[in-house]
Write a protein that holds these residues in place. Structure first.
Motif, mmCIF file in Angstrom:
data_model
loop_
_atom_site.group_PDB
_atom_site.id
_atom_site.type_symbol
_atom_site.label_atom_id
_atom_site.label_comp_id
_atom_site.label_asym_id
_atom_site.label_seq_id
_atom_site.Cartn_x
_atom_site.Cartn_y
_atom_site.Cartn_z
ATOM 1 N N PHE A 21 0.831 -1.207 0.000
ATOM 2 C CA PHE A 21 0.000 0.000 0.000
ATOM 3 C C PHE A 21 0.868 1.259 0.000
ATOM 4 O O PHE A 21 0.637 2.186 -0.788
ATOM 5 C CB PHE A 21 -0.920 -0.019 1.228
ATOM 6 C CG PHE A 21 -1.834 1.170 1.319
ATOM 7 C CD1 PHE A 21 -3.006 1.221 0.591
ATOM 8 C CD2 PHE A 21 -1.506 2.245 2.144
ATOM 9 C CE1 PHE A 21 -3.844 2.311 0.674
ATOM 10 C CE2 PHE A 21 -2.342 3.343 2.224
ATOM 11 C CZ PHE A 21 -3.502 3.376 1.490
ATOM 12 N N ILE A 22 1.869 1.305 0.882
ATOM 13 C CA ILE A 22 2.667 2.534 0.996
ATOM 14 C C ILE A 22 3.544 2.750 -0.229
ATOM 15 O O ILE A 22 3.755 3.880 -0.672
ATOM 16 C CB ILE A 22 3.502 2.508 2.299
ATOM 17 C CG1 ILE A 22 4.078 3.906 2.574
ATOM 18 C CG2 ILE A 22 4.625 1.500 2.223
ATOM 19 C CD1 ILE A 22 4.740 4.017 3.929
ATOM 20 N N LEU A 23 4.059 1.655 -0.808
ATOM 21 C CA LEU A 23 4.895 1.814 -1.994
ATOM 22 C C LEU A 23 4.074 2.094 -3.239
ATOM 23 O O LEU A 23 4.535 2.803 -4.151
ATOM 24 C CB LEU A 23 5.752 0.556 -2.202
ATOM 25 C CG LEU A 23 6.837 0.302 -1.142
ATOM 26 C CD1 LEU A 23 7.619 -0.950 -1.474
ATOM 27 C CD2 LEU A 23 7.772 1.493 -1.014
ATOM 28 N N SER A 24 2.866 1.561 -3.296
ATOM 29 C CA SER A 24 2.039 1.767 -4.485
ATOM 30 C C SER A 24 1.508 3.188 -4.571
ATOM 31 O O SER A 24 1.246 3.682 -5.686
ATOM 32 C CB SER A 24 0.861 0.787 -4.481
ATOM 33 O OG SER A 24 1.334 -0.549 -4.488
ATOM 34 N N ILE A 25 1.334 3.842 -3.429
ATOM 35 C CA ILE A 25 0.769 5.203 -3.444
ATOM 36 C C ILE A 25 1.854 6.230 -3.134
ATOM 37 O O ILE A 25 2.254 7.028 -3.982
ATOM 38 C CB ILE A 25 -0.403 5.305 -2.459
ATOM 39 C CG1 ILE A 25 -1.515 4.321 -2.844
ATOM 40 C CG2 ILE A 25 -0.949 6.724 -2.414
ATOM 41 C CD1 ILE A 25 -2.671 4.303 -1.884
ATOM 42 N N PHE A 26 2.350 6.189 -1.922
ATOM 43 C CA PHE A 26 3.312 7.214 -1.505
ATOM 44 C C PHE A 26 4.695 6.970 -2.119
ATOM 45 O O PHE A 26 5.406 7.924 -2.444
ATOM 46 C CB PHE A 26 3.395 7.257 0.017
ATOM 47 C CG PHE A 26 2.091 7.582 0.668
ATOM 48 C CD1 PHE A 26 1.586 8.873 0.634
ATOM 49 C CD2 PHE A 26 1.353 6.605 1.309
ATOM 50 C CE1 PHE A 26 0.385 9.183 1.228
ATOM 51 C CE2 PHE A 26 0.145 6.903 1.913
ATOM 52 C CZ PHE A 26 -0.342 8.190 1.865
ATOM 53 N N GLY A 27 5.077 5.702 -2.242
ATOM 54 C CA GLY A 27 6.344 5.430 -2.924
ATOM 55 C C GLY A 27 6.304 5.847 -4.378
ATOM 56 O O GLY A 27 7.284 6.392 -4.915
ATOM 57 N N TYR A 28 5.184 5.585 -5.026
ATOM 58 C CA TYR A 28 5.011 6.014 -6.417
ATOM 59 C C TYR A 28 5.030 7.539 -6.511
ATOM 60 O O TYR A 28 5.586 8.111 -7.462
ATOM 61 C CB TYR A 28 3.696 5.455 -6.950
ATOM 62 C CG TYR A 28 3.352 5.911 -8.347
ATOM 63 C CD1 TYR A 28 4.129 5.535 -9.441
ATOM 64 C CD2 TYR A 28 2.237 6.724 -8.565
ATOM 65 C CE1 TYR A 28 3.807 5.963 -10.722
ATOM 66 C CE2 TYR A 28 1.904 7.147 -9.842
ATOM 67 C CZ TYR A 28 2.700 6.761 -10.907
ATOM 68 O OH TYR A 28 2.384 7.187 -12.167
ATOM 69 N N MET A 29 4.462 8.209 -5.523
ATOM 70 C CA MET A 29 4.471 9.667 -5.517
ATOM 71 C C MET A 29 5.898 10.191 -5.369
ATOM 72 O O MET A 29 6.307 11.146 -6.054
ATOM 73 C CB MET A 29 3.591 10.197 -4.383
ATOM 74 C CG MET A 29 3.535 11.703 -4.280
ATOM 75 S SD MET A 29 2.419 12.282 -2.986
ATOM 76 C CE MET A 29 3.179 11.555 -1.545
ATOM 77 N N ASN A 30 6.697 9.588 -4.478
ATOM 78 C CA ASN A 30 8.094 9.995 -4.348
ATOM 79 C C ASN A 30 8.870 9.745 -5.636
ATOM 80 O O ASN A 30 9.729 10.544 -6.031
ATOM 81 C CB ASN A 30 8.748 9.245 -3.190
ATOM 82 C CG ASN A 30 8.271 9.741 -1.844
ATOM 83 O OD1 ASN A 30 7.557 10.743 -1.760
ATOM 84 N ND2 ASN A 30 8.653 9.053 -0.782
ATOM 85 N N LEU A 31 8.559 8.644 -6.297
ATOM 86 C CA LEU A 31 9.227 8.353 -7.563
ATOM 87 C C LEU A 31 8.878 9.410 -8.614
ATOM 88 O O LEU A 31 9.749 9.850 -9.385
ATOM 89 C CB LEU A 31 8.826 6.957 -8.047
ATOM 90 C CG LEU A 31 9.485 6.469 -9.347
ATOM 91 C CD1 LEU A 31 11.005 6.395 -9.175
ATOM 92 C CD2 LEU A 31 8.923 5.116 -9.758
ATOM 93 N N LEU A 32 7.618 9.822 -8.659
ATOM 94 C CA LEU A 32 7.229 10.890 -9.580
ATOM 95 C C LEU A 32 7.952 12.194 -9.279
ATOM 96 O O LEU A 32 8.341 12.932 -10.201
ATOM 97 C CB LEU A 32 5.715 11.108 -9.519
ATOM 98 C CG LEU A 32 4.821 10.006 -10.086
ATOM 99 C CD1 LEU A 32 3.353 10.381 -9.908
ATOM 100 C CD2 LEU A 32 5.128 9.757 -11.552
ATOM 101 N N ILE A 33 8.141 12.496 -7.994
ATOM 102 C CA ILE A 33 8.853 13.729 -7.631
ATOM 103 C C ILE A 33 10.294 13.686 -8.137
ATOM 104 O O ILE A 33 10.799 14.651 -8.740
ATOM 105 C CB ILE A 33 8.809 13.933 -6.104
ATOM 106 C CG1 ILE A 33 7.376 14.220 -5.644
ATOM 107 C CG2 ILE A 33 9.723 15.072 -5.688
ATOM 108 C CD1 ILE A 33 7.212 14.295 -4.135
ATOM 109 N N LEU A 34 10.969 12.543 -7.925
ATOM 110 C CA LEU A 34 12.360 12.432 -8.379
ATOM 111 C C LEU A 34 12.454 12.467 -9.902
ATOM 112 O O LEU A 34 13.357 13.099 -10.470
ATOM 113 C CB LEU A 34 12.971 11.153 -7.818
ATOM 114 C CG LEU A 34 13.075 11.072 -6.281
ATOM 115 C CD1 LEU A 34 13.619 9.707 -5.852
ATOM 116 C CD2 LEU A 34 13.953 12.177 -5.742
#
Length: 498
Positions: free
Chosen positions: A442-455
């Motif tokens: 859950f955390i990687l699919s949403i918030f981790g994906y969001m951090n990846l988009l930021i980078l």
């Protein structure tokens, strides 16, 4: 009030005005008329009721009374309300029984206090002497009582600290005795408690020393008991870590032998605050205030200020100190000192070069990295040229928010990883499968994906392709709504913008 009629009547009787012996046998002999006799009443009344009182006497008695009043300078205490009021003393002269009854009824109606006064001069003098002697006796009693009270309080102040210590000891003893269970057969008290394993020997030695100092003939015995109950959680803290432990306990107390997250929050909590705060000037003020509380903590503890807000600041003084120090660091990283930038090392950007004879005729000047960038970045923190840009707030707020999101998600993921070690220590495989793995997904699919988009957005898009950069927030919303953007519309918009 016009008292002329009464004065004329008194002069017709042959009695002088200033003669103090108006009453009694001496006054009658001086006047030469035996049947004539004046009566009087004396008392006190509230000062604000005095005008109405005089008017009522004049109208009711038809001017056949003589009133003399004098204000009392010192305020008197009202026996009914306890308030300080101002009163006036008065004396009323009259003749006859009817006037006497009228005067007393008027005094009663205006709530005036009448005091008995003898008619003979010798009796009045005796009363004055008696009152003066009683006042002297009261002053003597009051002075002696004050001196005795002062001596008693001074003696009590010398023993006050010892009394406080004794009362606290007695209260602690009775508190422990109330917790103990009474064994009627052996006539002893039995107490069951949890003791940390590292403090067992010290606790045992303290109990033995206490039994020896008390002089008891029965020694105290301490034994370990096997039990299947889960021990309570005990986290050893000090004045530095107690504030962080209280923050963790406000969210939830860890179970026995679980990893305590409080030591990690000693760094992560103030640093995340500094990432979002990010002002070196205000951080310096916070650090100075917390440093003052740390240096003066002994004196401030002895002051025992009961203010709840002050206690909140004082108990978190070490936390505020770390927050201030980290805010100084992040403020220098953001180049933000009291919302102003500091140009210490010189900017890495230069203004566009003008042709000979050309002048700036525009209010806005575009700085391009390929033309106006020197090549070497600013030595520490952000370049101060951003202080002059129109998109300063948009850029800095976006940068601070995205950096806070990245570090916040990293801390959340770190907490999930800690839970895995707790599950593995207690051999709870079901929790690993049904709790830890879904949380990671859950955390990687949403918030981790969001951090990846930021980078990706930081590294992929430059100043030229910045208008084509997607919005991370809109992408997340569209992801949950299953809404997808047409790539042709996006490319066409970027082309038109370029």
């Amino acid at each position: 009030i016009d008292s002329t009629p009464t004065t004329t009547q008194m002069q017709d009787t042959g009695m002088p005005d200033d003669n103090v012996q108006l009453l009694g046998d001496e006054g009658l002999r001086a006047g030469g008329q035996g049947p004539m006799k004046l009566g009087f009443v004396a008392g006190v009344i509230l000062r604000e009721r005095l005008p109405g009182f005089e008017r009522m006497l004049w109208r009711t008695c038809h001017g056949n009374v003589f009133l003399k009043q004098a204000p009392i300078e010192m305020p008197l205490e009202d026996p009914h309300t306890g308030d300080n009021v101002y009163k006036s003393v008065f004396i009323i002269f009259f003749q006859g029984e009817q006037l006497q009854s009228k005067v007393k009824k008027i005094c009663e109606g205006f709530r005036a206090t009448l005091y008995p006064c003898p008619e003979r001069v010798s009796d009045r003098r005796e009363m004055i002497n008696g009152v003066a002697s009683r006042i002297d006796d009261l002053q003597t009693v009051l002075s002696q009582t004050t001196e005795h009270r002062h001596r008693v309080l001074v003696a009590a102040a010398m023993n006050l600290r010892n009394w406080l210590i004794k009362v606290r000891k007695i209260k602690a003893i009775y508190c422990i005795l109330n917790i103990c269970n009474l064994d009627v057969t052996h006539k002893c008290l039995i107490a069951e408690c949890w003791v940390p394993a590292l403090d067992y020997e010290r606790t045992k030695g303290a109990i033995e020393r206490g039994s020896l100092r008390s002089g008891s003939s029965v020694p105290a015995i301490i034994n370990t008991m096997p039990t299947k109950e889960t021990p309570p959680t005990f986290n050893r803290t000090n004045k530095v870590t107690s504030g962080f432990q209280n923050i963790v306990n406000s969210y939830g107390v860890a179970c026995y032998r679980e990893i305590n997250p409080a030591p990690f929050t000693i760094i992560t909590f103030p640093f995340l605050f500094a990432i979002m705060f990010g002002d070196a000037g205000h951080g310096l003020l916070m650090a100075l205030f917390a440093g003052w509380m740390v240096l003066k903590e002994r004196n401030l503890q002895m002051a025992k200020n009961p203010n709840e807000i002050w206690l909140m600041f004082f108990n978190g003084r070490y936390m505020i100190l770390l927050m201030g120090l980290f805010s100084i660091y992040t403020g220098l990283m953001y180049n933000d000192v009291f919302s102003k930038s500091v140009n210490l090392f010189g900017s890495s950007w230069s203004a566009p070069k003008l042709k000979p004879g050309e002048m700036y005729n525009r209010t806005n000047v575009m700085l391009r990295p390929d033309l106006n960038y020197v090549g070497s970045p600013y030595i520490f923190g952000l370049d101060p040229v951003w202080q002059l840009s129109q998109n300063k707030i948009l850029f800095l707020n976006s940068y601070k928010m995205k950096l806070s999101v990245i570090l916040g998600v990293a801390q959340m993921f770190f907490g999930v990883v800690i839970s895995y070690f707790n599950h593995r220590y207690f051999a709870r495989q079901l929790n690993v499968i049904c709790e830890f793995i879904p949380q990671v997904i859950f955390i990687l699919s949403i918030f981790g994906y969001m951090n990846l988009l930021i980078l990706v957005k930081w590294f992929k898009y430059d100043y030229g392709s910045a208008p084509c950069a997607p919005s991370i927030l809109i992408n997340l919303i569209n992801m949950f709504l299953y809404k997808y953007v047409d790539e042709k519309d996006t490319s066409q918009a970027c082309y038109l913008h370029s």
